[in-house]
Design a protein around this motif. Structure first.
Motif, PDB file in Angstrom:
ATOM      1  N   GLY A  25       0.819  -1.214   0.000  1.00 49.86           N
ATOM      2  CA  GLY A  25       0.000   0.000   0.000  1.00 49.86           C
ATOM      3  C   GLY A  25       0.844   1.251   0.000  1.00 49.86           C
ATOM      4  O   GLY A  25       0.560   2.204  -0.732  1.00 49.86           O
ATOM      5  N   VAL A  26       1.900   1.253   0.795  1.00 47.48           N
ATOM      6  CA  VAL A  26       2.793   2.419   0.833  1.00 47.48           C
ATOM      7  C   VAL A  26       3.526   2.558  -0.494  1.00 47.48           C
ATOM      8  O   VAL A  26       3.633   3.657  -1.049  1.00 47.48           O
ATOM      9  N   LEU A  27       4.032   1.457  -1.021  1.00 44.81           N
ATOM     10  CA  LEU A  27       4.811   1.515  -2.261  1.00 44.81           C
ATOM     11  C   LEU A  27       3.956   1.804  -3.489  1.00 44.81           C
ATOM     12  O   LEU A  27       4.472   2.232  -4.510  1.00 44.81           O
ATOM     13  N   SER A  28       2.655   1.545  -3.407  1.00 44.99           N
ATOM     14  CA  SER A  28       1.801   1.794  -4.570  1.00 44.99           C
ATOM     15  C   SER A  28       1.280   3.227  -4.617  1.00 44.99           C
ATOM     16  O   SER A  28       0.502   3.565  -5.496  1.00 44.99           O
ATOM     17  N   SER A  29       1.728   4.030  -3.696  1.00 45.09           N
ATOM     18  CA  SER A  29       1.303   5.428  -3.658  1.00 45.09           C
ATOM     19  C   SER A  29       1.646   6.117  -4.975  1.00 45.09           C
ATOM     20  O   SER A  29       2.734   5.963  -5.525  1.00 45.09           O
ATOM     21  N   LYS A  30       0.713   6.884  -5.496  1.00 41.22           N
ATOM     22  CA  LYS A  30       0.914   7.607  -6.762  1.00 41.22           C
ATOM     23  C   LYS A  30       2.076   8.599  -6.659  1.00 41.22           C
ATOM     24  O   LYS A  30       2.743   8.875  -7.641  1.00 41.22           O
ATOM     25  N   GLU A  31       2.296   9.131  -5.471  1.00 43.50           N
ATOM     26  CA  GLU A  31       3.390  10.083  -5.277  1.00 43.50           C
ATOM     27  C   GLU A  31       4.746   9.422  -5.499  1.00 43.50           C
ATOM     28  O   GLU A  31       5.704  10.065  -5.885  1.00 43.50           O
ATOM     29  N   LEU A  32       4.844   8.124  -5.253  1.00 45.32           N
ATOM     30  CA  LEU A  32       6.119   7.419  -5.395  1.00 45.32           C
ATOM     31  C   LEU A  32       6.382   6.940  -6.814  1.00 45.32           C
ATOM     32  O   LEU A  32       7.490   6.497  -7.115  1.00 45.32           O
TER      33      LEU A  32
END
Length: 103
Positions: A25-32
């Motif tokens: 969930g953290v790694l799939s952030s659009k910001e990343l």
């Protein structure tokens, strides 16, 4: 496999799955998505989660095997030395009776 061992394995697997879900969930952030190394990081995380899942499964299997061996040894001892088991049970019963009688 005993029920408690199966429950332990299921709980361990659930923890691994929850951790994997949180990290994904953290790694799939659009910001990343703009960070070039995120894809490689995601792949490494997935690989590590797969390893952790396998290790958790192996540990649960090992615990189940050891519990089964201990139960087999206890069963063999009880069959080989029934009078010692009966004597120990009698001693515990007398001790509990004395403790209850004092109150």
């Amino acid at each position: 496999m005993s029920t408690s061992t199966a429950n332990l394995e299921a709980a361990a697997n659930q923890v691994v799955e929850d951790l994997a879900s949180d990290v994904r969930g953290v790694l799939s952030s659009k910001e990343l998505d703009s960070v070039p190394h995120i894809k490689a990081l995601r792949q490494r995380v997935d690989a590590k989660v797969a390893i952790a899942r396998e290790l958790a499964s192996e540990k649960a299997k090992l615990a189940a095997r050891k519990a089964r061996e201990a139960a087999d040894q206890a069963n063999a001892y009880a069959h080989d030395e029934p009078w010692q088991i009966a004597g120990a049970a009698l001693a515990v019963g007398v001790l509990v009776g004395l403790l209850i009688g004092r109150r």
